[in-house]
Design a protein around this motif. Structure first.
Motif, mmCIF file in Angstrom:
data_model
loop_
_atom_site.group_PDB
_atom_site.id
_atom_site.type_symbol
_atom_site.label_atom_id
_atom_site.label_comp_id
_atom_site.label_asym_id
_atom_site.label_seq_id
_atom_site.Cartn_x
_atom_site.Cartn_y
_atom_site.Cartn_z
ATOM 1 N N LYS A 2 0.840 -1.192 0.000
ATOM 2 C CA LYS A 2 0.000 0.000 0.000
ATOM 3 C C LYS A 2 0.878 1.246 0.000
ATOM 4 N N SER A 3 0.259 2.351 -0.396
ATOM 5 C CA SER A 3 0.887 3.662 -0.292
ATOM 6 C C SER A 3 0.232 4.406 0.858
ATOM 7 N N PHE A 4 0.991 5.324 1.467
ATOM 8 C CA PHE A 4 0.472 6.091 2.595
ATOM 9 C C PHE A 4 1.038 7.501 2.535
ATOM 10 N N LEU A 5 0.171 8.487 2.754
ATOM 11 C CA LEU A 5 0.554 9.900 2.693
ATOM 12 C C LEU A 5 0.629 10.496 4.084
ATOM 13 N N ILE A 6 1.695 11.254 4.337
ATOM 14 C CA ILE A 6 1.791 12.099 5.526
ATOM 15 C C ILE A 6 1.855 13.528 5.011
ATOM 16 N N SER A 7 0.813 14.294 5.307
ATOM 17 C CA SER A 7 0.673 15.619 4.709
ATOM 18 C C SER A 7 0.367 16.680 5.751
ATOM 19 N N ASP A 8 0.749 17.908 5.438
ATOM 20 C CA ASP A 8 0.369 19.053 6.253
ATOM 21 C C ASP A 8 -0.668 19.901 5.513
ATOM 22 N N VAL A 14 -6.921 15.106 0.646
ATOM 23 C CA VAL A 14 -8.203 14.783 0.013
ATOM 24 C C VAL A 14 -7.987 14.294 -1.419
ATOM 25 N N GLY A 15 -7.112 14.951 -2.157
ATOM 26 C CA GLY A 15 -6.850 14.556 -3.536
ATOM 27 C C GLY A 15 -6.318 13.138 -3.641
ATOM 28 N N LEU A 16 -5.377 12.779 -2.789
ATOM 29 C CA LEU A 16 -4.819 11.434 -2.832
ATOM 30 C C LEU A 16 -5.787 10.395 -2.271
ATOM 31 N N ARG A 17 -6.635 10.791 -1.340
ATOM 32 C CA ARG A 17 -7.664 9.859 -0.863
ATOM 33 C C ARG A 17 -8.649 9.537 -1.983
ATOM 34 N N LEU A 18 -8.950 10.522 -2.812
ATOM 35 C CA LEU A 18 -9.839 10.278 -3.950
ATOM 36 C C LEU A 18 -9.230 9.287 -4.932
ATOM 37 N N SER A 19 -7.907 9.214 -4.969
ATOM 38 C CA SER A 19 -7.249 8.258 -5.860
ATOM 39 C C SER A 19 -6.959 6.924 -5.169
ATOM 40 N N GLY A 20 -7.409 6.771 -3.924
ATOM 41 C CA GLY A 20 -7.275 5.506 -3.229
ATOM 42 C C GLY A 20 -6.098 5.392 -2.284
ATOM 43 N N ILE A 21 -5.395 6.474 -2.048
ATOM 44 C CA ILE A 21 -4.234 6.453 -1.146
ATOM 45 C C ILE A 21 -4.643 7.011 0.209
ATOM 46 N N ASP A 22 -4.459 6.220 1.245
ATOM 47 C CA ASP A 22 -4.800 6.631 2.599
ATOM 48 C C ASP A 22 -3.703 7.540 3.139
ATOM 49 N N GLY A 23 -4.029 8.305 4.176
ATOM 50 C CA GLY A 23 -3.031 9.187 4.755
ATOM 51 C C GLY A 23 -3.509 9.870 6.001
ATOM 52 N N VAL A 24 -2.643 10.722 6.545
ATOM 53 C CA VAL A 24 -2.963 11.487 7.741
ATOM 54 C C VAL A 24 -2.581 12.946 7.521
ATOM 55 N N LYS A 43 4.397 -3.110 7.858
ATOM 56 C CA LYS A 43 5.075 -3.812 6.760
ATOM 57 C C LYS A 43 4.217 -3.915 5.504
ATOM 58 N N ASP A 44 2.919 -3.563 5.590
ATOM 59 C CA ASP A 44 2.053 -3.567 4.413
ATOM 60 C C ASP A 44 2.260 -2.322 3.552
ATOM 61 N N ILE A 45 2.908 -1.294 4.103
ATOM 62 C CA ILE A 45 3.112 -0.035 3.374
ATOM 63 C C ILE A 45 4.431 -0.107 2.618
ATOM 64 N N GLY A 46 4.344 0.014 1.289
ATOM 65 C CA GLY A 46 5.531 -0.057 0.441
ATOM 66 C C GLY A 46 6.016 1.301 -0.027
ATOM 67 N N ILE A 47 5.119 2.300 -0.020
ATOM 68 C CA ILE A 47 5.491 3.653 -0.450
ATOM 69 C C ILE A 47 4.960 4.648 0.571
ATOM 70 N N ILE A 48 5.844 5.469 1.096
ATOM 71 C CA ILE A 48 5.455 6.560 1.985
ATOM 72 C C ILE A 48 5.599 7.849 1.189
ATOM 73 N N ILE A 49 4.511 8.594 1.090
ATOM 74 C CA ILE A 49 4.511 9.859 0.362
ATOM 75 C C ILE A 49 4.492 10.988 1.392
ATOM 76 N N LEU A 50 5.444 11.898 1.272
ATOM 77 C CA LEU A 50 5.541 13.042 2.173
ATOM 78 C C LEU A 50 5.375 14.324 1.368
ATOM 79 N N LEU A 73 9.768 2.645 -0.005
ATOM 80 C CA LEU A 73 10.175 3.745 -0.865
ATOM 81 C C LEU A 73 9.568 5.015 -0.285
ATOM 82 N N ILE A 74 10.381 6.051 -0.112
ATOM 83 C CA ILE A 74 9.895 7.316 0.437
ATOM 84 C C ILE A 74 9.988 8.371 -0.650
ATOM 85 N N VAL A 75 8.842 9.009 -0.936
ATOM 86 C CA VAL A 75 8.736 9.964 -2.028
ATOM 87 C C VAL A 75 8.282 11.306 -1.464
#
Length: 101
Positions: A2-8, A14-24, A43-50, A73-75
């Motif tokens: 899975k991919s996961f977003l950490i955003s400020d 909201v945009g990435l949630r609409l595309s199916g990526i969960d985040g905080v 361990k289920d998260i393969g890509i962390i988006i910051l 992978l951290i992007v």
């Protein structure tokens, strides 16, 4: 994986949630560190988006994980206002391998 977003930024979240990526959504450095560590443990998260601002808050921790770990992978992505640091990629290459391009 899975991919996961950490955003400020709420719009990015909201945009990435609409595309199916969960985040905080985070507002403080303490929250950013807690969420980053929790995400690394999953361990289920393969890509962390910051987002760029989040990356700048925890740059040392992120670079240490990138150097010492194979996964995840951290992007880093810009928020809706665009990339603030225009020389980010050039500086990253120079710091990583010591070559100025």
């Amino acid at each position: 994986m899975k991919s996961f977003l950490i955003s400020d930024n709420k719009d990015t979240l909201v945009g990435l949630r609409l595309s199916g990526i969960d985040g905080v959504l985070t507002t403080s450095k303490k929250e950013i560190n807690e969420n980053f560590k929790r995400t690394l443990e999953d361990k289920d998260i393969g890509i962390i988006i910051l987002t760029e601002n989040v990356f700048n808050e925890i740059k040392e921790e992120v670079l240490e994980v990138k150097i010492n770990e194979n996964t995840p992978l951290i992007v880093t992505i810009p928020d809706r206002t665009g990339l603030k640091d225009k020389n980010f990629i050039m500086r990253y290459v120079k710091e990583s391998i010591g070559i100025k391009i």
